[in-house]
Design an enzyme around this catalytic site. Structure first.
Site, PDB file in Angstrom:
ATOM      1  CD  GLU A   1      -4.181   8.814 -11.956  1.00 26.40           C
ATOM      2  OE1 GLU A   1      -3.760   7.665 -11.961  1.00 26.40           O
ATOM      3  OE2 GLU A   1      -4.910   9.526 -11.002  1.00 26.40           O
TER       4      GLU A   1
ATOM      5  CD  GLN B   1      -1.959  -2.271  -1.557  1.00 26.65           C
ATOM      6  OE1 GLN B   1      -1.471  -2.613  -0.393  1.00 26.65           O
ATOM      7  NE2 GLN B   1      -2.897  -2.559  -1.875  1.00 26.65           N
TER       8      GLN B   1
END
Length: 429
Positions: free
Chosen positions: A169, A315
């Site tokens: 990213e 998560q």
């Protein structure tokens, strides 16, 4: 009967979701963190790359939990845990507990070369993001005044070390900044001449993704102009240079995305830890030998159904936080704890404008569709309606205008972009 005192260390994903899960419990709940805000870490790189402001991805913990009457928030640094005495050792005192949930997260790992940290900052906090943003923008500013061609090339060479999601990213965003956002901002050089190198010691970038998605991500990085090099283990970092074996790469701006190490707080628990300092916890998230001390998130090491340690992603921390809260309530009620079972909701990484990869197991996406899925998931999980709206508008502006709006440098500019990371507060919105 006294009301049980539950203490949560850390206001990241694990700690925050544990606190929320205890909102209706008849307990006294205390969250301790050395910062007063929760940061949406998956978007930290957008702050570092001048796409978002710090306030767009961070919210005060007190504000997030303002409607929860059983909680108080303490701004303090935890130095250690006394399990026998059931107390936290703070930098300025101590705090007792009946049940403890430790979610203090992780920091950067330099594999025995901590001296590299000032030269190659990692990305874990808002301060890190602002430090990297300052270095990136100042590299272009110094290049505008530089007359020596070799020195300018060094200023315009950006190296990202580590080919995981954060590294991919960052590299993609750096390429977009030079080729799109800053394309017309300078008069004495062409910003698109900047070189972005992504160095990965392993055989592929995004190694946890399926091969097809890895190849798609690499192709998109190359399309953006990123030089992707696998099997490139960094052997040294020094001011203005990165060494890969015998090769020396002149580069003024270096970003570290190669590894993480658990918070040092884990070592004070007196429990076994792995090579990264993560606490080897029981299946019910407790520390061996202590039913009232639970460890979650990046600080915890627990094997999943496939026999491999669960990944250090948001998560996992969120699901652990909720489960830890349920087990604490079961403990208070005198019921046995239940083992934690992780439900894999998928893996995602964005490469650049309208390009991302997403692996949901049953569905794999890349390119524009992957980017739309990535955008939806991240907007949905941001804390607070205001942040969701602002980020959505900012992304829409960036998409249609090819611009990154948060590009201001305030305060005196340091004489060299290789200065210490303490200069992180020189860049603001």
């Amino acid at each position: 009967m006294a009301v049980p005192h539950v203490v949560i260390v850390g206001g990241g994903f694990g700690g925050l979701y544990a606190a929320r899960a205890l909102r209706h419990a008849r307990i006294r709940l205390t969250i301790v963190d050395r910062r007063n805000h929760h940061v949406f870490q998956p978007l930290l790189y957008q702050v570092a790359m001048a796409a978002l402001s710090p306030g767009d991805i961070a919210s005060p913990i007190r504000w997030i939990l303002r409607h929860q009457s059983n909680v108080e928030v303490l701004l303090a640094e935890v130095r250690g845990v006394d399990r026998q005495g059931q107390r936290l050792i703070l930098a300025d005192g101590e705090l007792s507990y009946d049940y403890l949930i430790v979610a203090s997260g992780a920091t950067h790992a330099y594999f025995g070369h901590d001296e590299w940290q000032p030269l190659a900052p990692g990305l874990k906090t808002l301060e890190d993001a602002l430090a990297i943003r300052s270095r990136v923008l100042l590299a272009f500013e110094h290049a505008e005044r530089e007359t020596d061609a070799k020195r300018r090339e060094q200023l315009l060479t950006f190296v990202v070390i580590g080919g995981g999601p954060t590294g991919v990213e960052m590299a993609g965003a750096l390429a977009e900044i030079s080729r799109q956002s800053l394309a017309r901002d300078f008069r004495h050089f062409d910003p698109s001449s900047a070189k972005v190198l992504l160095l990965e010691a392993g055989p592929a970038v995004l190694i946890t993704f399926p091969e097809k998605l890895r190849e798609a991500a690499r192709a998109d990085l190359v399309r953006l102009g990123v030089q992707v090099r696998t099997g490139a283990a960094v052997t040294n970092v020094r001011p203005g240079y990165v060494e890969v074996g015998s090769e020396v790469i002149p580069a003024e701006t270096i970003v570290w995305a190669a590894g993480v190490a658990a918070s040092k707080l884990g070592a004070t628990l007196g429990a076994p830890v792995d090579r990264a300092g993560r606490v080897l916890i029981e299946p019910d998230l407790t520390v061996p030998g202590s039913h009232n001390v639970l460890v979650i998130g990046d600080l915890a090491s627990l094997k999943g159904a496939d026999g491999k340690p669960l990944p250090g992603v948001a998560q996992v921390a969120i699901q652990m936080g909720k489960h830890a809260a349920r087990n604490v309530m079961r403990g208070i009620e005198g019921q046995p704890y239940r083992p934690f079972v992780y439900k894999d909701l998928g893996n995602m990484a964005t490469i650049g404008r309208a390009s991302a990869v997403a692996d949901f197991g049953w569905l794999r996406l890349h390119g524009y569709l992957g980017w739309l899925a990535w955008l939806f998931v991240h907007i949905l999980n941001l804390i607070g309606f205001r942040n969701r709206l602002v980020v959505l508008v900012q992304w829409a502006w960036s998409y249609f205008s090819y611009q990154r709006a948060i590009r201001l440098i305030t305060g005196p500019a340091p004489s060299s972009v290789e200065g210490p990371a303490e200069q992180h507060d020189s860049t603001t919105r």
